[in-house]
Structure formats: structure tokens, C-alpha cells
Scaffold this motif. Structure first.
Motif, PDB file in Angstrom:
ATOM      1  N   ARG A  97     -10.864  19.930 -66.470  1.00 28.28           N
ATOM      2  CA  ARG A  97      -9.618  19.525 -67.145  1.00 28.28           C
ATOM      3  C   ARG A  97      -8.454  20.428 -66.713  1.00 28.28           C
ATOM      4  NH1 ARG A  97     -11.100  20.348 -72.138  1.00 28.28           N
ATOM      5  NH2 ARG A  97     -12.417  18.525 -72.095  1.00 28.28           N
ATOM      6  N   CYS A 147      -7.447  19.745 -62.999  1.00 24.79           N
ATOM      7  CA  CYS A 147      -6.899  18.423 -62.714  1.00 24.79           C
ATOM      8  C   CYS A 147      -5.794  18.028 -63.690  1.00 24.79           C
ATOM      9  CB  CYS A 147      -8.011  17.379 -62.757  1.00 24.79           C
ATOM     10  SG  CYS A 147      -9.339  17.692 -61.587  1.00 24.79           S
ATOM     11  N   GLU A 171      -2.469  15.491 -62.732  1.00 28.24           N
ATOM     12  CA  GLU A 171      -2.460  14.028 -62.699  1.00 28.24           C
ATOM     13  C   GLU A 171      -3.852  13.499 -63.032  1.00 28.24           C
ATOM     14  OE1 GLU A 171      -2.869  12.412 -58.361  1.00 28.24           O
ATOM     15  OE2 GLU A 171      -1.469  14.090 -58.356  1.00 28.24           O
ATOM     16  N   PRO A 172      -3.932  12.348 -63.658  1.00 24.13           N
ATOM     17  CA  PRO A 172      -5.247  11.797 -64.012  1.00 24.13           C
ATOM     18  C   PRO A 172      -5.984  11.281 -62.773  1.00 24.13           C
ATOM     19  CG  PRO A 172      -3.496  10.295 -64.669  1.00 24.13           C
ATOM     20  CD  PRO A 172      -2.832  11.542 -64.157  1.00 24.13           C
ATOM     21  N   ALA A 173      -7.296  11.405 -62.816  1.00 27.25           N
ATOM     22  CA  ALA A 173      -8.120  10.907 -61.709  1.00 27.25           C
ATOM     23  C   ALA A 173      -8.181   9.384 -61.761  1.00 27.25           C
ATOM     24  CB  ALA A 173      -9.526  11.480 -61.814  1.00 27.25           C
ATOM     25  N   PRO A 174      -8.240   8.748 -60.603  1.00 27.79           N
ATOM     26  CA  PRO A 174      -8.404   7.290 -60.586  1.00 27.79           C
ATOM     27  C   PRO A 174      -9.709   6.885 -61.278  1.00 27.79           C
ATOM     28  CG  PRO A 174      -7.919   8.134 -58.386  1.00 27.79           C
ATOM     29  CD  PRO A 174      -8.168   9.317 -59.277  1.00 27.79           C
ATOM     30  N   THR A 175      -9.711   5.729 -61.881  1.00 24.23           N
ATOM     31  CA  THR A 175     -10.873   5.251 -62.623  1.00 24.23           C
ATOM     32  C   THR A 175     -12.116   5.184 -61.740  1.00 24.23           C
ATOM     33  OG1 THR A 175      -9.417   3.973 -64.050  1.00 24.23           O
ATOM     34  CG2 THR A 175     -11.735   3.371 -64.064  1.00 24.23           C
ATOM     35  N   LEU A 216     -12.899   7.028 -59.167  1.00 20.93           N
ATOM     36  CA  LEU A 216     -13.388   8.383 -58.931  1.00 20.93           C
ATOM     37  C   LEU A 216     -14.133   8.901 -60.161  1.00 20.93           C
ATOM     38  CD1 LEU A 216     -13.641  10.950 -57.263  1.00 20.93           C
ATOM     39  CD2 LEU A 216     -11.370  11.626 -58.109  1.00 20.93           C
ATOM     40  N   ARG A 217     -13.569   8.693 -61.343  1.00 17.57           N
ATOM     41  CA  ARG A 217     -14.223   9.123 -62.580  1.00 17.57           C
ATOM     42  C   ARG A 217     -15.592   8.466 -62.719  1.00 17.57           C
ATOM     43  NH1 ARG A 217     -11.605  11.281 -66.837  1.00 17.57           N
ATOM     44  NH2 ARG A 217     -12.641   9.877 -68.293  1.00 17.57           N
ATOM     45  N   ILE A 251     -18.057  10.098 -60.290  1.00 17.20           N
ATOM     46  CA  ILE A 251     -18.436  11.447 -60.723  1.00 17.20           C
ATOM     47  C   ILE A 251     -19.438  11.372 -61.869  1.00 17.20           C
ATOM     48  CG2 ILE A 251     -17.596  13.547 -61.847  1.00 17.20           C
ATOM     49  CD1 ILE A 251     -15.018  13.193 -60.158  1.00 17.20           C
TER      50      ILE A 251
END
Length: 87
Positions: free
Chosen positions: A59, A62, A65-69, A71-72, A75
């Protein structure tokens, strides 16, 4: 990992739902059950603390900016895969 003692909520259940607990995605009753288990099971508490620290580090790293959906999703899938192989 387990302490070897019987618990009302099994260690496997705690490991499977740790991220839901960390993310506040459980009911009050489920949270109380997990908190009670963590209070009496040092191995599960250690794993929970490790996961909590990892999420906090990610958190902080990063925060810009929020991670692309997608990528999430990848992960989370890899965490699940690694966890399954570990146990």
C-alpha cells in the motif's frame, strides 16, 4: 502451519480467509471468530502479522496510483497459488 492444538475455528480456515479479514470483508461474527483464533494460536498470528505487514508495504509503495484491475487479479491469483504450494 498450526500450533497442533484443536480450535473452534481450524487453522486452515484462518489461512484461507486471512485477506478477507485484513480487508474488512467479513461479518462482525466472522471477525470475532478469527480474532479469537489469532489470540490463541501463535503460528496463525505470526502468519497474519506477516500478511498484514506485506499489505501495508505494498500500500505504501503503490500509494501514488491504483493498480489496474487485471494486475490486482493476477497478483491475488499468484498469492493463492503460492499459498497452495506452500501448504
Amino acid at each position: 502451519m498450526s500450533c497442533g492444538n484443536p480450535h473452534e475455528t481450524p487453522c486452515d480456515h484462518i489461512r484461507e480467509h486471512c485477506y478477507e479479514y485484513l480487508d474488512g470483508e467479513m461479518t462482525e461474527e466472522e471477525c470475532q471468530r478469527i480474532a479469537a483464533h489469532l489470540a490463541e494460536c501463535p503460528p496463525c498470528l505470526a502468519e497474519y502479522e506477516r500478511d498484514r505487514a506485506l499489505k501495508a508495504l505494498i500500500r505504501r509503495s503503490c500509494a501514488c496510483e491504483p493498480a489496474p484491475t487485471t494486475l490486482r487479479t493476477q497478483i491475488i491469483a499468484s498469492f493463492t497459488s503460492i499459498r497452495s504450494e506452500y501448504y
